[in-house]
Design a protein around this motif. Sequence first.
Motif, PDB file in Angstrom:
ATOM      1  N   GLU A 148     -26.961  32.476  10.791  1.00 47.89           N
ATOM      2  CA  GLU A 148     -27.515  31.881  12.431  1.00 47.89           C
ATOM      3  C   GLU A 148     -27.193  30.347  10.766  1.00 47.89           C
ATOM      4  O   GLU A 148     -26.495  29.474  10.835  1.00 47.89           O
ATOM      5  CB  GLU A 148     -28.822  31.241  11.164  1.00 47.89           C
ATOM      6  CG  GLU A 148     -29.521  30.353  12.299  1.00 47.89           C
ATOM      7  CD  GLU A 148     -31.096  30.168  11.739  1.00 47.89           C
ATOM      8  OE1 GLU A 148     -32.159  29.792  12.224  1.00 47.89           O
ATOM      9  OE2 GLU A 148     -31.492  31.713  10.820  1.00 47.89           O
TER      10      GLU A 148
ATOM     11  N   ALA B   2     -31.497  33.768  14.450  1.00 51.19           N
ATOM     12  CA  ALA B   2     -33.223  33.656  13.904  1.00 51.19           C
ATOM     13  C   ALA B   2     -33.351  34.811  14.551  1.00 51.19           C
ATOM     14  O   ALA B   2     -34.514  34.778  13.788  1.00 51.19           O
ATOM     15  CB  ALA B   2     -33.231  32.085  14.715  1.00 51.19           C
TER      16      ALA B   2
ATOM     17  N   ALA C 147     -26.259  30.602  16.495  1.00 48.30           N
ATOM     18  CA  ALA C 147     -27.669  30.418  15.479  1.00 48.30           C
ATOM     19  C   ALA C 147     -28.823  30.964  16.093  1.00 48.30           C
ATOM     20  O   ALA C 147     -29.721  31.491  15.396  1.00 48.30           O
ATOM     21  CB  ALA C 147     -27.846  28.887  14.967  1.00 48.30           C
TER      22      ALA C 147
ATOM     23  N   ARG D 220     -24.931  27.976  12.380  1.00 47.10           N
ATOM     24  CA  ARG D 220     -25.189  25.898  12.859  1.00 47.10           C
ATOM     25  C   ARG D 220     -24.429  25.497  11.747  1.00 47.10           C
ATOM     26  O   ARG D 220     -24.289  23.838  12.704  1.00 47.10           O
ATOM     27  CB  ARG D 220     -27.141  26.269  11.868  1.00 47.10           C
ATOM     28  CG  ARG D 220     -28.174  26.295  12.831  1.00 47.10           C
ATOM     29  CD  ARG D 220     -29.284  25.953  12.528  1.00 47.10           C
ATOM     30  NE  ARG D 220     -30.632  27.013  13.515  1.00 47.10           N
ATOM     31  CZ  ARG D 220     -30.516  26.892  14.170  1.00 47.10           C
ATOM     32  NH1 ARG D 220     -30.231  25.750  15.281  1.00 47.10           N
ATOM     33  NH2 ARG D 220     -31.591  27.424  14.703  1.00 47.10           N
TER      34      ARG D 220
END
Length: 344
Positions: free
Chosen positions: A126, A142, A138, A130
């Motif tokens: 993640e 998550a 991402a 990002r």
Amino acid sequence: MSQAEQKIVQYLNEAHGAEQGLTRVLQTQIAMTPGGRHRAGLEAHLEQTRGHARKLRTRAQELDGSGNPLQLGIGLLQSVIGQALALSQAPLELVRGTGGEEKILKNAKDACASEALEIATYTAIERLARSLGDTETAALAASIREDEQKMLDRLLGEIPKLTDAVVESEIHDKPSYEVSETGAADALRSVGETVQEGARSVQSSAKRTARRARKVPGVAQVEGQIKGAMASEEDLPLSGYDQLTAAEIVERLAGLSQIDLAKIDSYERRHEDRTTVLSRITSLRTEEPWPGYDELTVSEIRAALGGANGAEDDLAKRVRAYERSHKDRIGVLSATEHEAVSHA
């Protein structure tokens, strides 16, 4: 595919291989666990894990729209290796612990460690995604991380109950069940047979996958590095490796394939880390004359050279140079000389 996308695909492939391996571990643990809340949780997580693997594979393919053969080959190898590792661990899970309750407790503790590792893995994915502007990856990482956190919390909630069951069984002589006398026994026998069959299947699949992947430039060395990271002395191509001196190892390296060189490189770095050995390996590690070359016999190489035409004289030169630095096989060298003469 950009460098950023290549790095994300690498991480996705690694996570996919881990999820594939985890499905085998979960199947074994489920087979050992009697019906009830804990088993239901494991069964639900097995389906969840399969879903994670599918999503990771899909996302990696979306990013690697070109079907980059190197990345795909590495992903296949990691997946097969993950499954093989899980299968090799399964027989141990069937016999560990003094009683049925303790077997389940030990499995649950191991599962906690696996979940913690997965949480770290998806936290890293993640963050990477990002930082590189890939919001879709991402979000996927998550989401999976949240699933793994919920599973970890569930397992941690089960640990006290499973520990109490061990106390009741082994201290107070009040077993809640005995694996050999419950419905789990059939499952255990079944999974034992499945493990044996699966091990043979995965081994066969691994060989087929590796042969295909090795035809892609660079994959052979990656495979060797992965194997070396997990290898014991008995897995190395040089017998009695740990008893050999650096000079003895250096003397024997030239006859090894690129896969075996990479395997020893990885093993050596984890153990003695001797500069003389690593330097010699570095000097020998190079691209094969063509992908998959090291897998071929002398007759197969001669046949390939015999079919050369036109610009293949350069191929014969590459083969000759590679052979002289490595296996130095007379049958191959004579074929390269023949090709050079025939094109003169």
